[in-house]
Write a protein that holds these residues in place. Structure first.
Motif, PDB file in Angstrom:
ATOM      1  N   MET A  27      50.382 -81.849  33.396  1.00 54.02           N
ATOM      2  CA  MET A  27      49.177 -81.860  34.223  1.00 54.02           C
ATOM      3  C   MET A  27      48.214 -80.728  33.864  1.00 54.02           C
ATOM      4  O   MET A  27      47.296 -80.440  34.630  1.00 54.02           O
ATOM      5  CB  MET A  27      49.572 -81.710  35.705  1.00 54.02           C
ATOM      6  N   LEU A  28      48.437 -80.092  32.721  1.00 56.17           N
ATOM      7  CA  LEU A  28      47.513 -79.027  32.336  1.00 56.17           C
ATOM      8  C   LEU A  28      46.122 -79.609  32.132  1.00 56.17           C
ATOM      9  O   LEU A  28      45.969 -80.730  31.664  1.00 56.17           O
ATOM     10  CB  LEU A  28      47.982 -78.366  31.029  1.00 56.17           C
ATOM     11  N   HIS A  29      45.113 -78.822  32.460  1.00 61.13           N
ATOM     12  CA  HIS A  29      43.743 -79.298  32.302  1.00 61.13           C
ATOM     13  C   HIS A  29      43.336 -79.309  30.833  1.00 61.13           C
ATOM     14  O   HIS A  29      43.973 -78.675  30.000  1.00 61.13           O
ATOM     15  CB  HIS A  29      42.786 -78.415  33.108  1.00 61.13           C
ATOM     16  N   TYR A  30      42.256 -80.013  30.525  1.00 57.69           N
ATOM     17  CA  TYR A  30      41.846 -80.211  29.138  1.00 57.69           C
ATOM     18  C   TYR A  30      41.568 -78.908  28.399  1.00 57.69           C
ATOM     19  O   TYR A  30      41.716 -78.820  27.185  1.00 57.69           O
ATOM     20  CB  TYR A  30      40.600 -81.116  29.078  1.00 57.69           C
ATOM     21  N   ASN A  31      41.142 -77.866  29.121  1.00 57.94           N
ATOM     22  CA  ASN A  31      40.816 -76.620  28.432  1.00 57.94           C
ATOM     23  C   ASN A  31      41.992 -75.649  28.383  1.00 57.94           C
ATOM     24  O   ASN A  31      41.863 -74.526  27.975  1.00 57.94           O
ATOM     25  CB  ASN A  31      39.596 -75.943  29.077  1.00 57.94           C
ATOM     26  N   GLU A  32      43.163 -76.113  28.823  1.00 55.83           N
ATOM     27  CA  GLU A  32      44.373 -75.319  28.696  1.00 55.83           C
ATOM     28  C   GLU A  32      45.246 -76.015  27.662  1.00 55.83           C
ATOM     29  O   GLU A  32      45.051 -77.178  27.366  1.00 55.83           O
ATOM     30  CB  GLU A  32      45.129 -75.266  30.026  1.00 55.83           C
ATOM     31  N   TYR A  33      46.187 -75.312  27.150  1.00 51.47           N
ATOM     32  CA  TYR A  33      47.150 -75.993  26.291  1.00 51.47           C
ATOM     33  C   TYR A  33      48.498 -75.342  26.458  1.00 51.47           C
ATOM     34  O   TYR A  33      48.589 -74.173  26.815  1.00 51.47           O
ATOM     35  CB  TYR A  33      46.721 -75.985  24.819  1.00 51.47           C
ATOM     36  N   CYS A  34      49.528 -76.132  26.234  1.00 55.82           N
ATOM     37  CA  CYS A  34      50.870 -75.591  26.355  1.00 55.82           C
ATOM     38  C   CYS A  34      51.385 -75.291  24.960  1.00 55.82           C
ATOM     39  O   CYS A  34      51.325 -76.143  24.072  1.00 55.82           O
ATOM     40  CB  CYS A  34      51.792 -76.579  27.052  1.00 55.82           C
ATOM     41  N   ALA A  35      51.920 -74.097  24.784  1.00 53.62           N
ATOM     42  CA  ALA A  35      52.431 -73.684  23.479  1.00 53.62           C
ATOM     43  C   ALA A  35      53.577 -74.581  23.019  1.00 53.62           C
ATOM     44  O   ALA A  35      53.831 -74.696  21.824  1.00 53.62           O
ATOM     45  CB  ALA A  35      52.881 -72.228  23.538  1.00 53.62           C
ATOM     46  N   VAL A  36      54.256 -75.235  23.952  1.00 48.62           N
ATOM     47  CA  VAL A  36      55.364 -76.132  23.570  1.00 48.62           C
ATOM     48  C   VAL A  36      54.844 -77.226  22.639  1.00 48.62           C
ATOM     49  O   VAL A  36      55.459 -77.529  21.619  1.00 48.62           O
ATOM     50  CB  VAL A  36      56.018 -76.764  24.813  1.00 48.62           C
ATOM     51  N   GLU A  37      53.710 -77.796  22.967  1.00 48.65           N
ATOM     52  CA  GLU A  37      53.157 -78.866  22.132  1.00 48.65           C
ATOM     53  C   GLU A  37      52.391 -78.302  20.944  1.00 48.65           C
ATOM     54  O   GLU A  37      52.461 -78.825  19.842  1.00 48.65           O
ATOM     55  CB  GLU A  37      52.241 -79.760  22.962  1.00 48.65           C
ATOM     56  N   GLU A  38      51.661 -77.236  21.195  1.00 50.60           N
ATOM     57  CA  GLU A  38      50.807 -76.658  20.153  1.00 50.60           C
ATOM     58  C   GLU A  38      51.626 -76.173  18.950  1.00 50.60           C
ATOM     59  O   GLU A  38      51.207 -76.304  17.811  1.00 50.60           O
ATOM     60  CB  GLU A  38      50.032 -75.482  20.761  1.00 50.60           C
ATOM     61  N   PHE A  39      52.785 -75.603  19.236  1.00 50.36           N
ATOM     62  CA  PHE A  39      53.551 -74.962  18.167  1.00 50.36           C
ATOM     63  C   PHE A  39      54.929 -75.587  17.963  1.00 50.36           C
ATOM     64  O   PHE A  39      55.853 -74.890  17.535  1.00 50.36           O
ATOM     65  CB  PHE A  39      53.717 -73.463  18.483  1.00 50.36           C
ATOM     66  N   LEU A  40      55.081 -76.848  18.258  1.00 51.15           N
ATOM     67  CA  LEU A  40      56.430 -77.425  18.216  1.00 51.15           C
ATOM     68  C   LEU A  40      57.158 -77.216  16.880  1.00 51.15           C
ATOM     69  O   LEU A  40      58.308 -76.763  16.887  1.00 51.15           O
ATOM     70  CB  LEU A  40      56.398 -78.911  18.599  1.00 51.15           C
ATOM     71  N   PRO A  41      56.548 -77.496  15.717  1.00 50.29           N
ATOM     72  CA  PRO A  41      57.291 -77.285  14.459  1.00 50.29           C
ATOM     73  C   PRO A  41      57.734 -75.829  14.291  1.00 50.29           C
ATOM     74  O   PRO A  41      58.859 -75.561  13.855  1.00 50.29           O
ATOM     75  CB  PRO A  41      56.274 -77.686  13.373  1.00 50.29           C
ATOM     76  N   GLU A  42      56.848 -74.887  14.646  1.00 43.19           N
ATOM     77  CA  GLU A  42      57.192 -73.463  14.520  1.00 43.19           C
ATOM     78  C   GLU A  42      58.302 -73.081  15.502  1.00 43.19           C
ATOM     79  O   GLU A  42      59.185 -72.281  15.173  1.00 43.19           O
ATOM     80  CB  GLU A  42      55.954 -72.587  14.793  1.00 43.19           C
ATOM     81  N   ILE A  43      58.258 -73.656  16.691  1.00 44.42           N
ATOM     82  CA  ILE A  43      59.299 -73.363  17.687  1.00 44.42           C
ATOM     83  C   ILE A  43      60.655 -73.853  17.172  1.00 44.42           C
ATOM     84  O   ILE A  43      61.655 -73.132  17.236  1.00 44.42           O
ATOM     85  CB  ILE A  43      58.972 -74.053  19.040  1.00 44.42           C
ATOM     86  N   ILE A  44      60.672 -75.073  16.650  1.00 42.90           N
ATOM     87  CA  ILE A  44      61.928 -75.637  16.133  1.00 42.90           C
ATOM     88  C   ILE A  44      62.482 -74.745  15.017  1.00 42.90           C
ATOM     89  O   ILE A  44      63.659 -74.374  15.030  1.00 42.90           O
ATOM     90  CB  ILE A  44      61.709 -77.075  15.618  1.00 42.90           C
ATOM     91  N   ARG A  45      61.607 -74.367  14.074  1.00 42.08           N
ATOM     92  CA  ARG A  45      62.068 -73.531  12.951  1.00 42.08           C
ATOM     93  C   ARG A  45      62.565 -72.182  13.431  1.00 42.08           C
ATOM     94  O   ARG A  45      63.568 -71.674  12.941  1.00 42.08           O
ATOM     95  CB  ARG A  45      60.946 -73.348  11.919  1.00 42.08           C
ATOM     96  N   SER A  46      61.883 -71.591  14.403  1.00 45.03           N
ATOM     97  CA  SER A  46      62.310 -70.263  14.864  1.00 45.03           C
ATOM     98  C   SER A  46      63.678 -70.345  15.540  1.00 45.03           C
ATOM     99  O   SER A  46      64.504 -69.451  15.383  1.00 45.03           O
ATOM    100  CB  SER A  46      61.260 -69.653  15.806  1.00 45.03           C
ATOM    101  N   ILE A  47      63.929 -71.431  16.266  1.00 46.63           N
ATOM    102  CA  ILE A  47      65.237 -71.594  16.921  1.00 46.63           C
ATOM    103  C   ILE A  47      66.326 -71.849  15.879  1.00 46.63           C
ATOM    104  O   ILE A  47      67.434 -71.306  15.971  1.00 46.63           O
ATOM    105  CB  ILE A  47      65.174 -72.738  17.958  1.00 46.63           C
ATOM    106  N   GLN A  48      65.995 -72.632  14.862  1.00 48.06           N
ATOM    107  CA  GLN A  48      66.994 -72.959  13.835  1.00 48.06           C
ATOM    108  C   GLN A  48      67.373 -71.759  12.972  1.00 48.06           C
ATOM    109  O   GLN A  48      68.400 -71.786  12.302  1.00 48.06           O
ATOM    110  CB  GLN A  48      66.459 -74.098  12.952  1.00 48.06           C
ATOM    111  N   LYS A  49      66.579 -70.697  13.014  1.00 53.73           N
ATOM    112  CA  LYS A  49      66.911 -69.489  12.256  1.00 53.73           C
ATOM    113  C   LYS A  49      68.040 -68.693  12.905  1.00 53.73           C
ATOM    114  O   LYS A  49      68.590 -67.789  12.289  1.00 53.73           O
ATOM    115  CB  LYS A  49      65.685 -68.559  12.188  1.00 53.73           C
ATOM    116  N   VAL A  50      68.314 -68.979  14.177  1.00 58.15           N
ATOM    117  CA  VAL A  50      69.216 -68.133  14.956  1.00 58.15           C
ATOM    118  C   VAL A  50      70.488 -68.896  15.334  1.00 58.15           C
ATOM    119  O   VAL A  50      70.437 -70.070  15.674  1.00 58.15           O
ATOM    120  CB  VAL A  50      68.508 -67.659  16.254  1.00 58.15           C
TER     121      VAL A  50
END
Ligand code: SF4
Ligand code: SF4
Length: 110
Positions: A27-50
């Motif tokens: 339900m975030l507004h159009y001018n907000e963004y959630c880092a979960v969606e914005e950075f999903l590939p980077e998030i996955i890679r950072s978790i897989q490093k650990v």
């Protein structure tokens, strides 16, 4: 490839998020963004490093590989969004780790 991870995160994280409609729809507004969606590939890679049972070890990689790319983090490493508990990624990071590692485990055993 990231679709499986996104689905797992939607079920495990977005369904419980305070910014969702209770059905997993963000339900975030159009001018907000959630880092979960914005950075999903980077998030996955950072978790897989650990491989660790301490969330702090994952947080180090998150800060290094994701937060450094985010427009909300300042040069001295602070983040007002995080400090105000308004970052879904930071708020639910342990659940996101679980979701990513669950998908990885399922892929290994497939
Ligand atoms: S704010 Fe982020 S974690 Fe929350 S429902 Fe939206 S996409 Fe999911
Ligand atoms: S904690 Fe701050 S810098 Fe890191 S992803 Fe969230 S909003 Fe961006």
């Amino acid at each position: 490839m990231t679709e499986q991870y996104l689905q797992a995160i939607r079920q495990r994280v977005c369904a419980r998020c305070i910014d969702t409609d209770g059905k997993g729809n963000c339900m975030l507004h159009y001018n907000e963004y959630c880092a979960v969606e914005e950075f999903l590939p980077e998030i996955i890679r950072s978790i897989q490093k650990v491989t660790s049972d301490k969330v702090e070890d994952y947080v180090v990689e998150l800060r290094n590989f994701v937060c450094t790319e985010c427009r909300h983090q300042t040069e001295n490493g602070t983040c007002i969004v995080r400090n105000n508990l308004d970052c879904g990624l930071d708020r639910y990071f342990p659940l996101i780790i679980e979701a990513v590692e669950e998908v990885d485990a399922a892929r290994r055993s497939a």
